[in-house]
Motif scaffolding. Sequence first.
Motif, PDB file in Angstrom:
ATOM      1  N   ASN A  56       0.851  -1.192   0.000  1.00 25.81           N
ATOM      2  CA  ASN A  56       0.000   0.000   0.000  1.00 25.81           C
ATOM      3  C   ASN A  56       0.883   1.237   0.000  1.00 25.81           C
ATOM      4  O   ASN A  56       1.920   1.255   0.660  1.00 25.81           O
ATOM      5  N   ILE A  57       0.431   2.239  -0.708  1.00 24.46           N
ATOM      6  CA  ILE A  57       1.113   3.536  -0.721  1.00 24.46           C
ATOM      7  C   ILE A  57       0.050   4.595  -0.515  1.00 24.46           C
ATOM      8  O   ILE A  57      -0.974   4.583  -1.193  1.00 24.46           O
ATOM      9  N   GLY A  99      11.662   7.221   9.881  1.00 29.50           N
ATOM     10  CA  GLY A  99      11.600   6.021   9.054  1.00 29.50           C
ATOM     11  C   GLY A  99      10.167   5.585   8.760  1.00 29.50           C
ATOM     12  O   GLY A  99       9.941   4.528   8.174  1.00 29.50           O
ATOM     13  N   LEU A 100       9.201   6.400   9.143  1.00 26.39           N
ATOM     14  CA  LEU A 100       7.793   6.064   8.942  1.00 26.39           C
ATOM     15  C   LEU A 100       7.263   6.511   7.587  1.00 26.39           C
ATOM     16  O   LEU A 100       6.251   5.996   7.119  1.00 26.39           O
ATOM     17  N   CYS A 101       7.945   7.486   6.976  1.00 29.75           N
ATOM     18  CA  CYS A 101       7.413   8.082   5.754  1.00 29.75           C
ATOM     19  C   CYS A 101       8.526   8.790   4.999  1.00 29.75           C
ATOM     20  O   CYS A 101       9.654   8.877   5.466  1.00 29.75           O
ATOM     21  N   GLU A 102       8.153   9.302   3.835  1.00 28.52           N
ATOM     22  CA  GLU A 102       9.026  10.179   3.068  1.00 28.52           C
ATOM     23  C   GLU A 102       8.349  11.551   2.981  1.00 28.52           C
ATOM     24  O   GLU A 102       7.153  11.633   2.736  1.00 28.52           O
ATOM     25  N   LYS A 105       1.970  23.129   6.398  1.00 30.61           N
ATOM     26  CA  LYS A 105       1.499  21.850   5.852  1.00 30.61           C
ATOM     27  C   LYS A 105       2.654  21.098   5.209  1.00 30.61           C
ATOM     28  O   LYS A 105       3.480  21.677   4.505  1.00 30.61           O
ATOM     29  N   ILE A 106       2.664  19.793   5.457  1.00 25.83           N
ATOM     30  CA  ILE A 106       3.711  18.916   4.944  1.00 25.83           C
ATOM     31  C   ILE A 106       3.035  17.724   4.273  1.00 25.83           C
ATOM     32  O   ILE A 106       2.181  17.073   4.881  1.00 25.83           O
ATOM     33  N   ILE A 107       3.412  17.442   3.048  1.00 20.95           N
ATOM     34  CA  ILE A 107       2.871  16.290   2.320  1.00 20.95           C
ATOM     35  C   ILE A 107       3.866  15.142   2.474  1.00 20.95           C
ATOM     36  O   ILE A 107       5.059  15.303   2.204  1.00 20.95           O
ATOM     37  N   ILE A 108       3.351  13.987   2.907  1.00 24.00           N
ATOM     38  CA  ILE A 108       4.216  12.825   3.102  1.00 24.00           C
ATOM     39  C   ILE A 108       3.666  11.625   2.334  1.00 24.00           C
ATOM     40  O   ILE A 108       2.488  11.586   1.976  1.00 24.00           O
ATOM     41  N   ILE A 109       4.534  10.651   2.105  1.00 24.21           N
ATOM     42  CA  ILE A 109       4.160   9.379   1.493  1.00 24.21           C
ATOM     43  C   ILE A 109       4.443   8.284   2.518  1.00 24.21           C
ATOM     44  O   ILE A 109       5.531   8.220   3.096  1.00 24.21           O
ATOM     45  N   ILE A 110       3.453   7.428   2.744  1.00 28.42           N
ATOM     46  CA  ILE A 110       3.581   6.310   3.679  1.00 28.42           C
ATOM     47  C   ILE A 110       3.439   5.018   2.879  1.00 28.42           C
ATOM     48  O   ILE A 110       2.510   4.877   2.080  1.00 28.42           O
ATOM     49  N   ASN A 133      -3.226  -1.963   7.702  1.00 34.57           N
ATOM     50  CA  ASN A 133      -2.919  -1.949   9.131  1.00 34.57           C
ATOM     51  C   ASN A 133      -1.554  -1.315   9.403  1.00 34.57           C
ATOM     52  O   ASN A 133      -1.405  -0.529  10.337  1.00 34.57           O
ATOM     53  N   GLU A 134      -0.570  -1.662   8.585  1.00 32.62           N
ATOM     54  CA  GLU A 134       0.764  -1.077   8.761  1.00 32.62           C
ATOM     55  C   GLU A 134       0.738   0.422   8.470  1.00 32.62           C
ATOM     56  O   GLU A 134       1.333   1.220   9.197  1.00 32.62           O
ATOM     57  N   GLU A 135       0.025   0.822   7.429  1.00 31.57           N
ATOM     58  CA  GLU A 135      -0.081   2.244   7.116  1.00 31.57           C
ATOM     59  C   GLU A 135      -0.777   3.006   8.246  1.00 31.57           C
ATOM     60  O   GLU A 135      -0.357   4.104   8.611  1.00 31.57           O
TER      61      GLU A 135
END
Length: 118
Positions: free
Chosen positions: A2-3, A26-29, A39-44, A50-52
């Motif tokens: 999942n992304i 280490g949870l996201c970029e 505001k900050i846009i991140i990728i998980i 469940n992990e996301e």
Amino acid sequence: MNISSAVVVTEPEHVEEVIKELEESGLCEVYFHDKEKGKIIIIIEGEDVNEETFKLRQIQLIPNVLAANMVYSYSEEEWESAAEYLQKLSNDVPEILNDENVRAEDIVYKGHIKGYIS
């Protein structure tokens, strides 16, 4: 796999320190940020939802994070399921639509293609 993308909100004066915490977690970029709006846009990424969700909750606990909310999510499993469904549907094209001897203007459409073409 999942992304997802999420928006992290903080006070403008804390943007740089929150970005540093996010990058070190280490949870996201970190993808993009607007310092003036906080505001900050991140990728998980995660193996499943469940992990996301776990990662998002950890991000919400980072000091000075006012909010962190998912905006978009992509799941390979959902895509695979949808692709299988679409493939099945593509095999169910009514014969009349593949008959080269039938003129398009002679086909009567009655609101639903499956079972309603005469």
